[in-house]
Scaffold this active site. Structure first.
Site, mmCIF file in Angstrom:
data_model
loop_
_atom_site.group_PDB
_atom_site.id
_atom_site.type_symbol
_atom_site.label_atom_id
_atom_site.label_comp_id
_atom_site.label_asym_id
_atom_site.label_seq_id
_atom_site.Cartn_x
_atom_site.Cartn_y
_atom_site.Cartn_z
ATOM 1 N N GLU A 54 -2.062 2.043 -5.775
ATOM 2 C CA GLU A 54 -0.945 2.604 -5.816
ATOM 3 C C GLU A 54 0.094 2.304 -4.906
ATOM 4 O O GLU A 54 1.424 2.535 -5.050
ATOM 5 C CB GLU A 54 -1.068 4.152 -5.413
ATOM 6 N N CYS A 85 -3.242 7.663 -0.074
ATOM 7 C CA CYS A 85 -2.431 7.138 -1.075
ATOM 8 C C CYS A 85 -1.685 8.603 -1.589
ATOM 9 O O CYS A 85 -0.280 8.478 -1.988
ATOM 10 C CB CYS A 85 -3.146 6.635 -2.551
ATOM 11 N N ALA A 155 -30.996 -15.446 -22.323
ATOM 12 C CA ALA A 155 -30.617 -16.015 -23.202
ATOM 13 C C ALA A 155 -31.910 -16.409 -24.055
ATOM 14 O O ALA A 155 -32.824 -17.092 -23.474
ATOM 15 C CB ALA A 155 -29.788 -17.525 -22.777
HETATM 16 C C1 AOF Z 1 -9.648 0.943 -3.327
HETATM 17 N N1 AOF Z 1 -8.417 0.495 -4.040
HETATM 18 O O1 AOF Z 1 -6.816 0.724 -4.984
HETATM 19 C C2 AOF Z 1 -8.191 2.635 -4.561
HETATM 20 C C3 AOF Z 1 -9.132 3.072 -3.768
HETATM 21 O O2 AOF Z 1 -11.341 1.970 3.050
HETATM 22 P P1 AOF Z 1 -10.043 2.138 2.034
HETATM 23 O O3 AOF Z 1 -8.925 2.654 2.930
HETATM 24 O O4 AOF Z 1 -10.022 0.702 1.452
HETATM 25 O O5 AOF Z 1 -10.715 3.180 0.875
HETATM 26 C C4 AOF Z 1 -11.645 3.062 0.111
HETATM 27 C C5 AOF Z 1 -11.761 3.960 -0.953
HETATM 28 O O6 AOF Z 1 -10.398 4.427 -1.672
HETATM 29 C C6 AOF Z 1 -12.632 3.676 -2.097
HETATM 30 O O7 AOF Z 1 -13.858 4.003 -1.884
HETATM 31 C C7 AOF Z 1 -12.102 4.859 -3.198
HETATM 32 O O8 AOF Z 1 -12.751 6.080 -3.049
HETATM 33 C C8 AOF Z 1 -10.629 4.987 -2.943
HETATM 34 N N2 AOF Z 1 -9.659 4.504 -3.659
HETATM 35 N N3 AOF Z 1 -10.000 2.278 -3.198
HETATM 36 O O9 AOF Z 1 -10.325 -0.082 -2.509
HETATM 37 C C9 AOF Z 1 -7.829 1.336 -4.540
HETATM 38 N N4 AOF Z 1 -7.381 3.460 -5.212
HETATM 39 ZN ZN ZN Z 2 -5.887 5.110 -1.986
#
Ligand code: AOF
Ligand code: ZN
Length: 346
Positions: A54, A85, A155
């Site tokens: 995002e 986000c 396989a």
């Molecule tokens: C991601 N990528 O695009 C989204 C996530 O430690 P952080 O800040 O990277 O947060 C990780 C958590 O954020 C992950 O476990 C999930 O719940 C949320 N969303 N994480 O790595 C993304 N949108």
């Molecule tokens: Zn996020």
């Protein structure tokens, strides 16, 4: 009402660009549409620790007023490696958020959507939930069961046999099918095999992380598998072996002359290995069956018959048909002349 199916498919496609690079985090893609439905920006979570999808999509726009943000996972509302986000989505003036699935991470789970809704943003979803869950099936298992996701690749001939008695499955399928295996391996944090396969085939098994189950420490460092990658060798806890720069030796309990697989998997989860592809012979495949989430079964149009070779799950013994492990077919693909059937645990 517009269902945002194509936009969600695009998110899934964007998310897959980072396959193999985001673990333990999920694969996430995002598209931002203007009020007429035209795509203004796209983004994905490219690597563990970097911008969430995002943020990556929003950072390319000065103003996102009245826009719709489509993302395959509920936006996060917590401070992790990156800020929430949800805050950025609200700040940029997004009008509507379309999501694919709720985040299984308890830090977020539902709270992200609630925060957006409380800020007056319209929420649409889940859209293509089944596909979104499958995309992040390992992430879901990690957060709901606190265990690594386990897949087996095998396989076989039409009659389910690994052609050689020694458990080797190296030459059954064509090069097209074997090429696809490289792509499958890349989805998993580590690949796992047994000392019997190492000794019988001496495979290189190129991967970042490799796991060898070698109860009696029968393999030595001259086998190809030791030439590359970060390696974890599991053995009977009654032995001990010094680690080297890239090889860790880990002792676990033994039951009926077999390493206790549950202990192996618990240790691997502690180390941070979140998903594993098992590539071994019928014996180990059979022992892994109770733990398996997914099977990649390549089938070559050959029949070996009863005297030749062993079943690809020979290590599994049952007395009654009711004791079968049940699976459901997820996909079928053709790598002519072979086919690939992908099953998930029922
Ligand atoms: C991601 N990528 O695009 C989204 C996530 O430690 P952080 O800040 O990277 O947060 C990780 C958590 O954020 C992950 O476990 C999930 O719940 C949320 N969303 N994480 O790595 C993304 N949108
Ligand atoms: Zn996020």
């Amino acid at each position: 009402m517009k269902k945002y199916i194509n936009e969600m498919k695009k998110c899934i496609k964007l998310a897959k660009i980072a396959q193999g690079n985001t673990s333990p985090n999920p694969l996430v893609g995002c598209v931002i549409l203007n009020s007429k439905g035209k795509i203004l920006s796209t983004g994905c979570h490219i690597r563990y620790g970097e911008y969430h999808a995002e943020r990556s999509a929003l950072s390319k726009l000065d103003d996102a007023k009245d826009c719709t943000l489509v993302v395959n996972l509920e936006p996060c509302c917590h401070h992790g490696k990156t800020p929430p986000c949800t805050d950025l989505i609200i700040e940029k003036g997004i009008k509507r958020v379309v999501y694919g699935m709720k985040d299984p991470n308890p830090l977020v789970s539902g709270k992200g959507l609630q925060k957006l809704q409380d800020a007056g943003i319209e929420i649409v979803g889940p859209v293509l939930e089944k596909e979104c869950i499958e995309l992040n099936e390992a992430f879901v298992k990690n957060h709901t069961e606190h265990k690594p996701f386990i897949a087996i690749k095998t396989a076989t001939t039409i009659d389910g046999k690994i052609a050689c008695k020694n458990g080797s499955s190296k030459w059954i399928t064509s090069s097209k099918a074997r090429n696809q295996v490289k792509y499958i391996r890349n989805k998993y944090d580590a690949i796992l095999t047994s000392s019997s396969t190492v000794i019988a085939d001496n495979p290189a098994m190129l991967h970042k992380k490799k796991i060898i189950l070698d109860r009696e420490l029968k393999t030595d460092l001259n086998f190809e598998i030791y030439n590359q990658g970060e390696i974890y060798v599991f053995h009977d806890e009654k032995f001990s072996h010094p680690d080297t720069e890239n090889i860790k030796f880990i002792g676990v309990p033994v039951n009926k002359e077999k390493l206790d697989i549950e202990s192996v998997l618990n240790k691997l989860y502690e180390i941070g290995i979140m998903s594993i592809l098992v590539e071994a012979g019928g014996k180990l495949n059979g022992s892994f069956l109770p733990f398996v989430d997914k099977i990649y079964q390549f089938i070559a149009p050959k029949i070996s018959g009863d005297n030749q070779g062993i079943s690809c799950f020979a290590g599994r013994r049952i007395n009654n048909i009711s004791e079968c492990e049940d699976f459901v077919l997820q996909h079928s693909e053709i790598y002519s002349p072979d086919i690939l059937l992908i099953f998930s645990k029922k």
